[in-house]
Design a protein around this motif. Structure first.
Motif, PDB file in Angstrom:
ATOM      1  N   MET A   1       0.828  -1.185   0.000  1.00 55.78           N
ATOM      2  CA  MET A   1       0.000   0.000   0.000  1.00 55.78           C
ATOM      3  C   MET A   1       0.883   1.263   0.000  1.00 55.78           C
ATOM      4  O   MET A   1       0.553   2.240  -0.665  1.00 55.78           O
ATOM      5  N   ASP A   2       1.984   1.199   0.770  1.00 55.50           N
ATOM      6  CA  ASP A   2       2.891   2.354   0.823  1.00 55.50           C
ATOM      7  C   ASP A   2       3.473   2.668  -0.557  1.00 55.50           C
ATOM      8  O   ASP A   2       3.570   3.838  -0.937  1.00 55.50           O
ATOM      9  N   LYS A   3       3.869   1.617  -1.291  1.00 54.44           N
ATOM     10  CA  LYS A   3       4.424   1.841  -2.628  1.00 54.44           C
ATOM     11  C   LYS A   3       3.387   2.491  -3.538  1.00 54.44           C
ATOM     12  O   LYS A   3       3.712   3.395  -4.308  1.00 54.44           O
ATOM     13  N   ALA A   4       2.154   2.015  -3.453  1.00 53.32           N
ATOM     14  CA  ALA A   4       1.089   2.573  -4.299  1.00 53.32           C
ATOM     15  C   ALA A   4       0.878   4.051  -3.986  1.00 53.32           C
ATOM     16  O   ALA A   4       0.742   4.881  -4.896  1.00 53.32           O
ATOM     17  N   GLU A   5       0.870   4.394  -2.714  1.00 50.90           N
ATOM     18  CA  GLU A   5       0.694   5.793  -2.327  1.00 50.90           C
ATOM     19  C   GLU A   5       1.867   6.641  -2.809  1.00 50.90           C
ATOM     20  O   GLU A   5       1.680   7.765  -3.285  1.00 50.90           O
ATOM     21  N   ASP A   6       3.078   6.099  -2.704  1.00 48.03           N
ATOM     22  CA  ASP A   6       4.263   6.822  -3.178  1.00 48.03           C
ATOM     23  C   ASP A   6       4.195   7.060  -4.684  1.00 48.03           C
ATOM     24  O   ASP A   6       4.547   8.142  -5.173  1.00 48.03           O
ATOM     25  N   ILE A   7       3.753   6.051  -5.410  1.00 48.01           N
ATOM     26  CA  ILE A   7       3.654   6.165  -6.866  1.00 48.01           C
ATOM     27  C   ILE A   7       2.662   7.257  -7.244  1.00 48.01           C
ATOM     28  O   ILE A   7       2.951   8.112  -8.088  1.00 48.01           O
ATOM     29  N   VAL A   8       1.496   7.244  -6.616  1.00 47.05           N
ATOM     30  CA  VAL A   8       0.475   8.251  -6.926  1.00 47.05           C
ATOM     31  C   VAL A   8       0.989   9.645  -6.571  1.00 47.05           C
ATOM     32  O   VAL A   8       0.832  10.594  -7.343  1.00 47.05           O
ATOM     33  N   GLN A   9       1.637   9.762  -5.430  1.00 49.23           N
ATOM     34  CA  GLN A   9       2.188  11.055  -5.030  1.00 49.23           C
ATOM     35  C   GLN A   9       3.246  11.526  -6.029  1.00 49.23           C
ATOM     36  O   GLN A   9       3.262  12.691  -6.419  1.00 49.23           O
ATOM     37  N   ASP A  10       4.127  10.621  -6.459  1.00 47.60           N
ATOM     38  CA  ASP A  10       5.143  10.968  -7.457  1.00 47.60           C
ATOM     39  C   ASP A  10       4.501  11.488  -8.739  1.00 47.60           C
ATOM     40  O   ASP A  10       4.978  12.460  -9.339  1.00 47.60           O
ATOM     41  N   CYS A  11       3.418  10.846  -9.149  1.00 52.97           N
ATOM     42  CA  CYS A  11       2.743  11.249 -10.386  1.00 52.97           C
ATOM     43  C   CYS A  11       2.132  12.640 -10.251  1.00 52.97           C
ATOM     44  O   CYS A  11       2.235  13.461 -11.172  1.00 52.97           O
ATOM     45  N   PHE A  12       1.520  12.920  -9.117  1.00 55.00           N
ATOM     46  CA  PHE A  12       0.938  14.246  -8.925  1.00 55.00           C
ATOM     47  C   PHE A  12       2.027  15.322  -8.847  1.00 55.00           C
ATOM     48  O   PHE A  12       1.860  16.422  -9.380  1.00 55.00           O
TER      49      PHE A  12
END
Length: 145
Positions: free
Chosen positions: A1-12
């Motif tokens: 879940m942490d990786k997914a949140e990091d990925i979304v944050q990176d994209c934004f």
């Protein structure tokens, strides 16, 4: 879940830094989805590369007479650095490079997918390769110091 949140944050964050260069004729939702999908694929590939490198290093037994194959380790580190450096390319260059060199599409296929001419694909690929060479040369130079 942490990786997914990091990925979304990176994209934004990446979208924020793109600012006015974002094509207003395209859907932001579609752009974010594509950026997130590509970033997820990149993370999966990097994790796979790291897993293979660790597995390979664990299989290598080290005795006093053995020498770890430094070329193999260097190869994995270089591949990892390429993926890291790709994130610093301009968005279109990164996308063209990823589609061509990682996904294996031809320039014609890339042009059709992105609605750009083959000459534009060639220009983006040339720019991406030039920038990557420069970034990787600096990283290798820093490692040798």
């Amino acid at each position: 879940m942490d990786k997914a949140e990091d990925i979304v944050q990176d994209c934004f964050v990446k979208l924020w830094h793109m600012g006015s260069s974002v094509d207003e004729t395209k859907s932001i939702k579609s752009l974010i989805y594509t950026m997130t999908k590509n970033r997820c694929l990149e993370v999966i590939r990097r994790d796979e590369i790291n897993r293979k490198a660790i597995t390979h290093l664990q299989l290598v037994t080290y005795d006093e007479d053995d020498v770890i194959n430094e070329q193999e380790v260097d190869k994995w580190l270089l591949i990892d650095q390429i993926y890291v450096s790709m994130r610093h390319l301009p968005p279109k260059c990164e996308e063209v490079f990823r589609l061509g060199k990682i996904n294996g599409l031809t320039y014609t296929q890339i042009g059709e997918d992105l609605n750009i001419s083959v000459k534009t694909v060639e220009a983006h690929m040339s720019k991406a390769l030039k920038l990557l060479r420069g970034m990787l040369a600096k990283k290798i130079e820093n490692l040798n110091k």
